[in-house]
Design an enzyme around this catalytic site. Structure first.
Site, short mmCIF file in Angstrom:
data_model
loop_
_atom_site.label_atom_id
_atom_site.label_comp_id
_atom_site.label_asym_id
_atom_site.label_seq_id
_atom_site.Cartn_x
_atom_site.Cartn_y
_atom_site.Cartn_z
N ASP A 1 10.71 -17.14 1.17
CA ASP A 1 10.30 -15.82 2.02
C ASP A 1 11.59 -15.07 2.15
OD1 ASP A 1 9.72 -15.70 6.02
OD2 ASP A 1 9.28 -14.28 4.11
N ASP B 1 8.39 -8.60 1.47
CA ASP B 1 8.39 -9.75 1.31
C ASP B 1 7.35 -10.84 1.76
OD1 ASP B 1 8.06 -9.99 5.63
OD2 ASP B 1 8.61 -11.74 3.45
C1 LIG Z 1 4.15 -8.44 11.40
C2 LIG Z 1 3.22 -9.47 10.53
C3 LIG Z 1 4.01 -9.86 9.92
C4 LIG Z 1 4.83 -10.53 8.85
O1 LIG Z 1 5.49 -11.69 8.35
C5 LIG Z 1 2.50 -11.47 9.43
C6 LIG Z 1 2.22 -12.76 8.95
N1 LIG Z 1 1.59 -12.62 7.40
N2 LIG Z 1 1.64 -13.90 7.15
C7 LIG Z 1 2.17 -14.18 7.54
C8 LIG Z 1 3.20 -15.81 7.65
C9 LIG Z 1 2.48 -16.43 6.57
C10 LIG Z 1 1.66 -16.22 5.35
N3 LIG Z 1 0.45 -17.02 5.63
C11 LIG Z 1 -0.65 -16.09 6.31
C12 LIG Z 1 -1.50 -16.74 6.95
C13 LIG Z 1 -3.18 -16.37 6.95
C14 LIG Z 1 -3.02 -14.81 7.95
N4 LIG Z 1 -3.90 -17.87 7.25
C15 LIG Z 1 -5.51 -17.34 8.22
C16 LIG Z 1 -3.46 -18.79 6.75
C17 LIG Z 1 -3.71 -19.58 7.05
C18 LIG Z 1 -1.67 -18.29 6.80
C19 LIG Z 1 -1.24 -19.32 5.81
CL1 LIG Z 1 -1.33 -20.62 5.81
N5 LIG Z 1 -0.13 -18.01 6.13
N6 LIG Z 1 3.77 -17.45 7.06
C20 LIG Z 1 3.37 -18.77 6.44
C21 LIG Z 1 4.17 -17.17 7.86
C22 LIG Z 1 5.11 -18.44 8.63
C23 LIG Z 1 3.90 -16.12 8.91
C24 LIG Z 1 4.11 -15.13 9.51
N7 LIG Z 1 3.67 -14.48 9.26
N8 LIG Z 1 2.96 -13.60 8.56
C25 LIG Z 1 1.80 -10.62 10.21
C26 LIG Z 1 0.10 -11.04 10.05
N9 LIG Z 1 2.22 -9.52 10.76
C27 LIG Z 1 1.52 -9.05 12.20
#
Ligand SMILES: Cc1c(C=O)c(-c2nnc3c4c(C[n+]5cc6c(C)n(C)c(C)c6c(Cl)n5)n(C)c(C)c4cnn23)c(C)n1C
Length: 325
Positions: free
Chosen positions: A34, A210
């Site tokens: 990450d 990112d």
């Molecule tokens: C401001 C921000 C983000 C900044 O980072 C963000 C985001 N976008 N993907 C991720 C992330 C992920 C990647 N990720 C996204 C996933 C989604 C959308 N879904 C349905 C699954 C099953 C996911 C998995 Cl396993 N993994 N991971 C592992 C982590 C700890 C995340 C944290 N935030 N994140 C979102 C949704 N937003 C609003």
């Protein structure tokens, strides 16, 4: 030194996992690399059984090289509202043949439900700047920061792919992994991220590269104008994003980096990548891979953008390089 490790996509490219060896004898855990955070944390024997759901866990007590960093704790939360916290060990960590001894390995004593549900990932390996590492009272360095002085070149590259294994390389640039030339642009790491400025349709956009974020989040004006080209596309509050008929053919999305005198380089995200996933089982309506950053406060070039390019994260010269592939 150098290292090279495969990055395997999970669940329609929502994340990419890499095998990491920790401890002696080596315990191999699949971690999410990450570039948007700076903690290396893992599911461990310290994680409550009720929060472990099939993940491989790190057992410090069976590693002869593990040493508890006494008094140290960590606590982190991510953009999607997920979080984790715990204690800290120093242990040997190897990524693709590149070894760092005395790397801070943050063992989880608590993980939020989305981590428990993500059965394929044993944690995250942060590759942003160490200034945002959350270990207290003494902040710890990232794997890349610890490795940098020993690397043939002070950089790593990300070559993520759509529905296929990609690669992170440390310490060298694999010339066979990209086409044309690499366009470089300065990095602003004042927030601890790989911050840079790109140009989209003549508009400058400052955001972060990112690998830990699935989608692309950009200013409303750019997102609205993109979806205005897609008939039936609309912002849907229940999905909190732009949706459109799954059969839509999506326009490509391009951005320019390293504009300057030499004209810089253009990254083109194929429209098919922007057709991210169905919103429900019927498969009628699909959710866009390009969304607004208005509720976030920062623009994010996530996996949808990164997997369209070969990206050089140059820690020595604090610059980002982008090339087509
Ligand atoms: C401001 C921000 C983000 C900044 O980072 C963000 C985001 N976008 N993907 C991720 C992330 C992920 C990647 N990720 C996204 C996933 C989604 C959308 N879904 C349905 C699954 C099953 C996911 C998995 Cl396993 N993994 N991971 C592992 C982590 C700890 C995340 C944290 N935030 N994140 C979102 C949704 N937003 C609003």
């Amino acid at each position: 030194d150098s290292g090279s490790v495969t990055a395997s996509p999970r669940q329609q490219d929502t994340e990419y996992l890499c095998p990491v060896q920790i401890g002696s004898p080596a315990q191999t855990l699949p971690l999410d690399f990450d570039t948007g955070s700076s903690d290396l944390w893992v599911f461990s024997t310290d994680t409550p059984r009720s929060e472990v759901n099939g993940q491989t866990v790190y057992d410090a007590s069976s590693s002869s090289s593990a040493k508890r960093l006494s008094g140290a704790t960590w606590k982190i939360s991510y953009g999607d509202g997920s979080s984790s916290s715990g204690i800290v060990y120093l242990d040997t960590v190897t990524v693709g043949g590149l070894t760092v001894s005395r790397q801070a390995v943050e063992a989880a004593k608590q993980v939020s439900s989305s981590f428990s549900r993500d059965t394929s990932s044993s944690g995250l390996l942060g590759l942003a700047f160490s200034s945002i590492n959350t270990v207290s009272p003494n902040q710890q360095k990232t794997f890349f920061d610890n490795a940098m002085p020993h690397l043939d070149a002070p950089l790593f590259t990300a070559d993520l792919k759509h529905n296929a294994d990609g690669r992170y390389n440390f310490g060298y640039i694999d010339k066979s992994a990209y086409t044309g030339s690499i366009s470089y642009t300065p990095v602003d790491n004042s927030q601890g991220f790989w911050g840079f400025t790109a140009t989209v349709d003549g508009t400058d956009v400052t955001g972060i590269a990112d690998t830990g974020t699935t989608l692309i989040y950009l200013p409303d004006s750019i997102v609205t104008s993109y979806y205005s080209q897609v008939s039936g596309a609309r912002y849907d509050s229940s999905n909190a994003g732009y949706i459109f008929p799954c059969g839509s053919s999506m326009p490509d999305f391009s951005f320019n980096v390293g504009g300057g005198g030499g004209g810089g380089g253009t990254v083109t995200v194929p429209g098919s990548y922007v057709n991210f996933a169905p919103t429900d089982q019927t498969g009628q309506t699909c959710f866009g891979g390009l969304q607004s950053d208005s509720s976030i406060g920062i623009s994010i070039f996530g996996d949808i953008a990164l997997k369209a390019a070969f990206v050089v994260f140059d820690g020595g010269n604090k610059q980002l390089g982008w090339a087509a592939k």
